[in-house]
Motif scaffolding. Structure first.
Motif: not given
Length: 391
Positions: A79, A82-83, A85-89, A91-93, A102
């Motif tokens: 987690w 993942l945070a 990854v999301e801070r860098h914008g 997109a993931w699935h 990614c």
């Protein structure tokens, strides 16, 4: 040319350690013989990087000490990454079994790690030969540079075409650290002539439960011209040892299926019944393996029981693996007995660390090995910064 730490290897673990230490105030240099950073990241997940798994936990890792990975994984979890990854914008699935990828490209993960390193003022030297490592007066000298801390993050020898080598083990032995004999893991298995029926159907795949000893994986198996592959087999391969067996349950409810067929379709043959549930070519070779040629109405309970046993525990004794060239990771490596589970520092060599695939911690297929790279990298990076009094 003095640094607080020199990190050998610009892969996932090395870059993560460098970014963590650098952003905490340490002066860090990363050295790699490759011409690009993160080369294994770039080819992972079909180019989309299976960067972690929602279910990552200690039970998903093999090690001589199954408890060793607990500290690092709990302090920097899936987690947390993942945070980032999301801070860098990015997109993931999520795919099956908690695997995170990614949406775009694995290049985004490498770019993210490099940006994190840039924020920490990390220097990265690519195309640089490590050469001899000197150690005196508590200082390490590598490639003309000096630091009080040295991190082994060069991975293992899997996928040698990417430049992977066993240099981590050479360095570890140089400093007296024990190395658990390395071996290919997450790797296809090869079969001998006695299993030629199954190597005659390359490209056929089906869902199975693959077992090695008490360990079982329920995913797809793929039959190849050399033996067995597919996710279930790759998972099982990490637990397999030469001389051992691998069994596949290709039709879990075989007993009920065959008895129902005998009752309702007494004139049918085994091959036809199996073809209703399995790929046709696999049904054909299974029928040949079992050897029932009579109509099912003329088959005894004992014969049906024997067929059921084969279909629920189809057993192979592999002749070997396809080696490091096809292995996704390397099992074994620098013994965890030599390291602190909190900091990844060698117990008897202050300032020396080992992280990532170089260590005897091997994850399952599905993003677990990347999570170990992130978690162990952060553990070492924080320890490096703390040793120098960085905030």
């Amino acid at each position: 040319m003095d640094y607080d730490a020199i990190i050998l290897g610009a892969g996932g673990a090395g870059l993560m350690a460098a970014a963590t230490a650098g952003q905490a105030g340490a002066r860090v240099l990363v050295i790699d013989h490759a011409d690009r950073p993160g080369k294994k990241i770039l080819i992972s997940g079909g180019g989309r990087c299976n960067f972690t798994n929602t279910g990552a936990g200690p039970a998903n890792f093999l090690s001589g000490n199954p408890h060793f990975c607990k500290s690092a994984l709990s302090r920097y979890s899936q987690w947390d990454f993942l945070a980032l990854v999301e801070r860098h914008g990015i997109a993931w699935h999520e795919k099956t079994l908690g695997q995170l990828f990614c949406d775009g490209s694995a290049r985004q993960i490498v770019a993210m790690l490099l940006e994190e390193c840039r924020k920490g003022g990390v220097e990265i030297w690519l195309g640089t030969r490590i050469g001899e490592i000197e150690h005196a007066d508590g200082r390490f000298r590598v490639a003309g540079c000096v630091a009080r801390q040295l991190v082994i993050a060069t991975g293992g020898p899997s996928i040698p075409k990417m430049g992977a080598t066993g240099i981590a083990y050479d360095i570890a032995r140089r400093f007296g650290l024990e190395v658990v004999p390395p071996r290919p893991a997450l790797v296809p298995l090869t079969l001998g002539q006695e299993d030629a029926l199954f190597t005659s159907i390359p490209g056929v795949s089906c869902p199975v439960v693959a077992r090695v000893g008490d360990v079982a994986f329920e995913e797809a198996a793929l039959f190849t011209h050399r033996g067995l592959s597919g996710p279930a087999i790759l998972q099982a391969s990490s637990y397999w040892r030469p001389g051992g067996t691998v069994s596949l349950s290709v039709l879990p409810d075989a007993a009920g299926t065959l008895r129902a067929a005998r009752r309702h379709m007494p004139r049918s043959h085994l091959k036809a019944v199996l073809a209703q549930h399995l790929p046709t070519r696999l049904a054909e070779v299974l029928a040949l393996r079992i050897g029932l040629t009579r109509e099912l109405g003329n088959v005894t309970d004992a014969d049906l029981d024997a067929a059921t046993a084969t279909l629920t525990r189809l057993t192979f004794r592999p002749t070997g693996t396809e080696g490091y060239a096809k292995a996704e990771v390397t099992a074994g490596g620098i013994s965890t007995a030599a390291l602190s589970s909190k900091t990844m520092e060698a117990r008897d060599v202050p300032g020396l660390y080992a992280i990532g695939e170089a260590v005897d911690v091997t994850g399952w297929l599905g993003g677990y090995n990347f999570q170990w790279a992130w978690s162990s990298g952060v553990a070492a990076g924080l320890a490096i910064a703390a040793r120098h009094g960085c905030p």
